[in-house]
Design a protein around this motif. Structure first.
Motif, PDB file in Angstrom:
ATOM      1  N   ASN A  58       0.833  -1.205   0.000  1.00  0.00           N
ATOM      2  CA  ASN A  58       0.000   0.000   0.000  1.00  0.00           C
ATOM      3  C   ASN A  58       0.868   1.256   0.000  1.00  0.00           C
ATOM      4  O   ASN A  58       0.558   2.237  -0.688  1.00  0.00           O
ATOM      5  CB  ASN A  58      -0.922   0.000   1.223  1.00  0.00           C
ATOM      6  N   VAL A  59       1.957   1.246   0.782  1.00  0.00           N
ATOM      7  CA  VAL A  59       2.869   2.394   0.793  1.00  0.00           C
ATOM      8  C   VAL A  59       3.508   2.576  -0.573  1.00  0.00           C
ATOM      9  O   VAL A  59       3.664   3.701  -1.070  1.00  0.00           O
ATOM     10  CB  VAL A  59       3.958   2.226   1.868  1.00  0.00           C
ATOM     11  N   LEU A  60       3.867   1.481  -1.221  1.00  0.00           N
ATOM     12  CA  LEU A  60       4.485   1.543  -2.551  1.00  0.00           C
ATOM     13  C   LEU A  60       3.490   1.991  -3.618  1.00  0.00           C
ATOM     14  O   LEU A  60       3.899   2.381  -4.729  1.00  0.00           O
ATOM     15  CB  LEU A  60       5.037   0.174  -2.954  1.00  0.00           C
ATOM     16  N   GLY A  61       2.196   1.918  -3.293  1.00  0.00           N
ATOM     17  CA  GLY A  61       1.185   2.179  -4.312  1.00  0.00           C
ATOM     18  C   GLY A  61       1.086   1.044  -5.305  1.00  0.00           C
ATOM     19  O   GLY A  61       0.671   1.243  -6.459  1.00  0.00           O
ATOM     20  N   ARG A  62       1.435  -0.163  -4.849  1.00  0.00           N
ATOM     21  CA  ARG A  62       1.425  -1.338  -5.723  1.00  0.00           C
ATOM     22  C   ARG A  62       0.570  -2.449  -5.092  1.00  0.00           C
ATOM     23  O   ARG A  62       1.034  -3.528  -4.761  1.00  0.00           O
ATOM     24  CB  ARG A  62       2.855  -1.844  -5.958  1.00  0.00           C
TER      25      ARG A  62
ATOM     26  N   LYS B 164      14.181  -4.631  -7.638  1.00  0.00           N
ATOM     27  CA  LYS B 164      14.240  -3.424  -8.473  1.00  0.00           C
ATOM     28  C   LYS B 164      13.023  -2.538  -8.236  1.00  0.00           C
ATOM     29  O   LYS B 164      13.151  -1.299  -8.163  1.00  0.00           O
ATOM     30  CB  LYS B 164      14.318  -3.810  -9.946  1.00  0.00           C
ATOM     31  N   ILE B 165      11.852  -3.139  -8.082  1.00  0.00           N
ATOM     32  CA  ILE B 165      10.633  -2.354  -7.841  1.00  0.00           C
ATOM     33  C   ILE B 165      10.775  -1.537  -6.560  1.00  0.00           C
ATOM     34  O   ILE B 165      10.493  -0.334  -6.529  1.00  0.00           O
ATOM     35  CB  ILE B 165       9.408  -3.291  -7.744  1.00  0.00           C
ATOM     36  N   ILE B 166      11.240  -2.208  -5.511  1.00  0.00           N
ATOM     37  CA  ILE B 166      11.408  -1.530  -4.220  1.00  0.00           C
ATOM     38  C   ILE B 166      12.529  -0.507  -4.296  1.00  0.00           C
ATOM     39  O   ILE B 166      12.404   0.622  -3.822  1.00  0.00           O
ATOM     40  CB  ILE B 166      11.683  -2.554  -3.104  1.00  0.00           C
ATOM     41  N   GLY B 167      13.648  -0.898  -4.912  1.00  0.00           N
ATOM     42  CA  GLY B 167      14.796   0.006  -5.034  1.00  0.00           C
ATOM     43  C   GLY B 167      14.460   1.283  -5.776  1.00  0.00           C
ATOM     44  O   GLY B 167      14.863   2.380  -5.375  1.00  0.00           O
ATOM     45  N   ASP B 168      13.672   1.161  -6.866  1.00  0.00           N
ATOM     46  CA  ASP B 168      13.277   2.344  -7.643  1.00  0.00           C
ATOM     47  C   ASP B 168      12.387   3.262  -6.817  1.00  0.00           C
ATOM     48  O   ASP B 168      12.478   4.490  -6.920  1.00  0.00           O
ATOM     49  CB  ASP B 168      12.541   1.913  -8.918  1.00  0.00           C
ATOM     50  N   PHE B 169      11.524   2.684  -6.002  1.00  0.00           N
ATOM     51  CA  PHE B 169      10.643   3.487  -5.150  1.00  0.00           C
ATOM     52  C   PHE B 169      11.451   4.253  -4.108  1.00  0.00           C
ATOM     53  O   PHE B 169      11.280   5.468  -3.934  1.00  0.00           O
ATOM     54  CB  PHE B 169       9.629   2.570  -4.468  1.00  0.00           C
ATOM     55  N   VAL B 170      12.354   3.559  -3.417  1.00  0.00           N
ATOM     56  CA  VAL B 170      13.110   4.166  -2.318  1.00  0.00           C
ATOM     57  C   VAL B 170      13.995   5.305  -2.815  1.00  0.00           C
ATOM     58  O   VAL B 170      14.191   6.309  -2.114  1.00  0.00           O
ATOM     59  CB  VAL B 170      13.958   3.094  -1.591  1.00  0.00           C
ATOM     60  N   LEU B 171      14.505   5.194  -4.037  1.00  0.00           N
ATOM     61  CA  LEU B 171      15.394   6.226  -4.594  1.00  0.00           C
ATOM     62  C   LEU B 171      14.742   7.605  -4.684  1.00  0.00           C
ATOM     63  O   LEU B 171      15.432   8.613  -4.812  1.00  0.00           O
ATOM     64  CB  LEU B 171      15.880   5.809  -5.982  1.00  0.00           C
ATOM     65  N   ASN B 172      13.417   7.655  -4.595  1.00  0.00           N
ATOM     66  CA  ASN B 172      12.703   8.928  -4.701  1.00  0.00           C
ATOM     67  C   ASN B 172      12.644   9.692  -3.381  1.00  0.00           C
ATOM     68  O   ASN B 172      12.145  10.818  -3.348  1.00  0.00           O
ATOM     69  CB  ASN B 172      11.271   8.692  -5.198  1.00  0.00           C
ATOM     70  N   TYR B 173      13.145   9.073  -2.280  1.00  0.00           N
ATOM     71  CA  TYR B 173      12.946   9.656  -0.961  1.00  0.00           C
ATOM     72  C   TYR B 173      14.260   9.757  -0.192  1.00  0.00           C
ATOM     73  O   TYR B 173      15.229   9.055  -0.464  1.00  0.00           O
ATOM     74  CB  TYR B 173      11.945   8.817  -0.160  1.00  0.00           C
ATOM     75  N   THR B 174      14.254  10.655   0.806  1.00  0.00           N
ATOM     76  CA  THR B 174      15.388  10.746   1.716  1.00  0.00           C
ATOM     77  C   THR B 174      15.253   9.670   2.797  1.00  0.00           C
ATOM     78  O   THR B 174      14.198   9.040   2.953  1.00  0.00           O
ATOM     79  CB  THR B 174      15.438  12.119   2.403  1.00  0.00           C
ATOM     80  N   LYS B 175      16.317   9.496   3.599  1.00  0.00           N
ATOM     81  CA  LYS B 175      16.273   8.546   4.710  1.00  0.00           C
ATOM     82  C   LYS B 175      15.136   8.886   5.670  1.00  0.00           C
ATOM     83  O   LYS B 175      14.393   8.011   6.106  1.00  0.00           O
ATOM     84  CB  LYS B 175      17.611   8.548   5.471  1.00  0.00           C
ATOM     85  N   LYS B 176      15.009  10.164   6.002  1.00  0.00           N
ATOM     86  CA  LYS B 176      13.995  10.592   6.964  1.00  0.00           C
ATOM     87  C   LYS B 176      12.590  10.374   6.412  1.00  0.00           C
ATOM     88  O   LYS B 176      11.687   9.937   7.133  1.00  0.00           O
ATOM     89  CB  LYS B 176      14.205  12.065   7.328  1.00  0.00           C
ATOM     90  N   GLU B 177      12.406  10.686   5.146  1.00  0.00           N
ATOM     91  CA  GLU B 177      11.089  10.487   4.530  1.00  0.00           C
ATOM     92  C   GLU B 177      10.712   9.014   4.518  1.00  0.00           C
ATOM     93  O   GLU B 177       9.559   8.657   4.836  1.00  0.00           O
ATOM     94  CB  GLU B 177      11.091  11.049   3.101  1.00  0.00           C
ATOM     95  N   MET B 178      11.654   8.155   4.181  1.00  0.00           N
ATOM     96  CA  MET B 178      11.388   6.711   4.201  1.00  0.00           C
ATOM     97  C   MET B 178      11.069   6.243   5.617  1.00  0.00           C
ATOM     98  O   MET B 178      10.118   5.480   5.849  1.00  0.00           O
ATOM     99  CB  MET B 178      12.598   5.946   3.659  1.00  0.00           C
ATOM    100  N   GLU B 179      11.876   6.697   6.571  1.00  0.00           N
ATOM    101  CA  GLU B 179      11.671   6.297   7.965  1.00  0.00           C
ATOM    102  C   GLU B 179      10.275   6.699   8.435  1.00  0.00           C
ATOM    103  O   GLU B 179       9.564   5.908   9.072  1.00  0.00           O
ATOM    104  CB  GLU B 179      12.738   6.950   8.838  1.00  0.00           C
ATOM    105  N   ASN B 180       9.851   7.918   8.122  1.00  0.00           N
ATOM    106  CA  ASN B 180       8.542   8.396   8.553  1.00  0.00           C
ATOM    107  C   ASN B 180       7.406   7.639   7.877  1.00  0.00           C
ATOM    108  O   ASN B 180       6.407   7.282   8.524  1.00  0.00           O
ATOM    109  CB  ASN B 180       8.411   9.897   8.269  1.00  0.00           C
TER     110      ASN B 180
END
Length: 395
Positions: A262-266, A291-307
């Protein structure tokens, strides 16, 4: 009001050096036991291990693991020195040592010898290979134990050479096992009045940490190999590159998987034929799901991902360097960094006490001892007697 120390009143005669044994006796000292650290007249070998204070030459490494202890020197190869040691053992609760196998017997300080002096004595022995093994007389350091225990071959990536775990996990966890064994033996002694030998081997320690690698082999016959940051039994369970560094994410069950999708929008991945169960995800993680997860995470900072992950209830944390870890609110709020005033090195700042006990908390109150600092106090010597023993090479 100052709270009582749980181990107050216990006497520990500490013959340990380097890391594994001193890490064990550090726990005793932090929780109030009277730890008497005995060093050869040349000092514990780790007094020379960096980092060293520029002015005093004191080792930060030594200071950290020998805080709260009293220190003396003693030459156990002299008759007078050996008798002084025996005198300390008479009313001791514990003797802790980490010589390689066979050395204590030659020095006449082995368990069989000392239990004749003090039948209630709990004798804690830490070594590379234990007291009863074909290799017991071999010397050992952490890197050797990690290698022979099997963890080095599991650390690193598939296409890299084996890599040891960064910190000295064989030493540290062996020290914890020594402490656990000592407290188990203490409980038994309280019921029976009998002491005993606690024998911990660093190679055994590492072997015990291999978790599912052992049943994976015994149940399938397949020898586990290096997998980088992933877990072969849980997926997704990896470290991902983001805008400003790396984050770790662990999705350990199907409920978390639904939240994660749900967070990934997938949402389409939730019941996907290749990802619907943890077993399927583990089998099919690479390359597409990674790759799907890696591409998603690349759009965010550490703090944004953590939150984002925290809001969804998904385990996630940033990969921190040492400075970031020290200053993180989690570490600071748990008093995991403490200041101690050393008599020659001044202010020293290092790790605090891990187990938090509500009624009998451990604390770091005293710096590590200078070499031979408490000789007179421990052995009950006058100034003249101390000088005589120093001239004879006894202390």
């Amino acid at each position: 009001m100052e709270k009582e120390k749980a181990l107050k009143g216990l006497k520990v005669v500490d013959l340990t050096s380097a890391l594994s044994g001193p890490f064990c006796t550090m726990f005793f000292a932090d929780f109030g036991a009277d730890v008497i650290k005995i060093e050869p007249v040349t000092g514990d070998q780790c007094r020379t291990w960096g980092p060293l204070d520029e002015e005093s030459g004191e080792s930060g490494f030594y200071a950290y693991i020998n805080r709260n202890k009293k220190g003396c020197t003693l030459n156990l190869k002299t008759e007078e020195g050996l008798q002084m040691f025996y005198d300390l053992v008479k009313d001791a609760d514990f003797v802790c040592e980490n010589y390689k196998g066979g050395v204590t017997k030659k020095l006449k300080i082995d368990y069989d010898t000392l239990k004749e002096i003090n039948p209630k004595l709990i004798y804690v022995s830490g070594s590379g290979f234990g007291q009863t093994s074909p290799l017991s007389d071999r010397p050992c350091y952490d890197i050797v134990a990690q290698s022979m225990g099997g963890i080095v071959n599991l650390t690193g990536f598939t296409d890299t050479d084996p890599v040891k775990v960064g910190p000295s996990v064989a030493d540290h966890v062996s020290g914890i096992y020594q402490m656990v064994g000592a407290l188990i033996a203490l409980h038994y002694r309280e019921k029976t009045g009998k002491g005993q030998l606690v024998d911990v081997a660093m190679v055994d320690t590492i072997f015990s940490l291999l978790e599912n690698a052992i049943p994976n082999y015994t149940m399938t016959g397949v020898i586990p190999e290096r997998n980088g940051n992933i877990d072969p039994s849980i997926s997704p369970f990896d470290i991902y590159h983001c805008k400003d560094g790396f984050v770790a994410v662990g999705v350990g069950n199907n409920n978390l998987w639904r939240k994660f999708c749900n967070v990934l929008g997938r949402e389409d991945l939730i019941e996907h034929e290749e990802y619907a169960t943890n077993e399927l995800r583990s089998q099919n993680y690479e390359p597409e799901l990674k790759k799907i997860i890696g591409d998603f995470v690349l759009n965010y900072t550490k703090k944004e991902m953590e939150n984002m992950m925290a809001d969804a209830g998904i385990p996630c944390g940033p990969v921190l360097n040492i400075e970031e870890a020290i200053n993180h609110p989690q570490i600071q709020s748990r008093e995991m960094m403490v200041h101690v005033e050393h008599p020659t090195a001044g202010d020293m700042y290092f790790q605090g006490v891990v187990p938090k006990l509500s009624e009998t908390p451990g604390t770091v109150e005293e710096p590590s001892p200078l070499l031979g600092q408490h000789n007179r106090e421990i052995f009950g010597l006058t100034e003249e007697e101390e000088k005589r023993l120093q001239e004879l090479g006894v202390i």
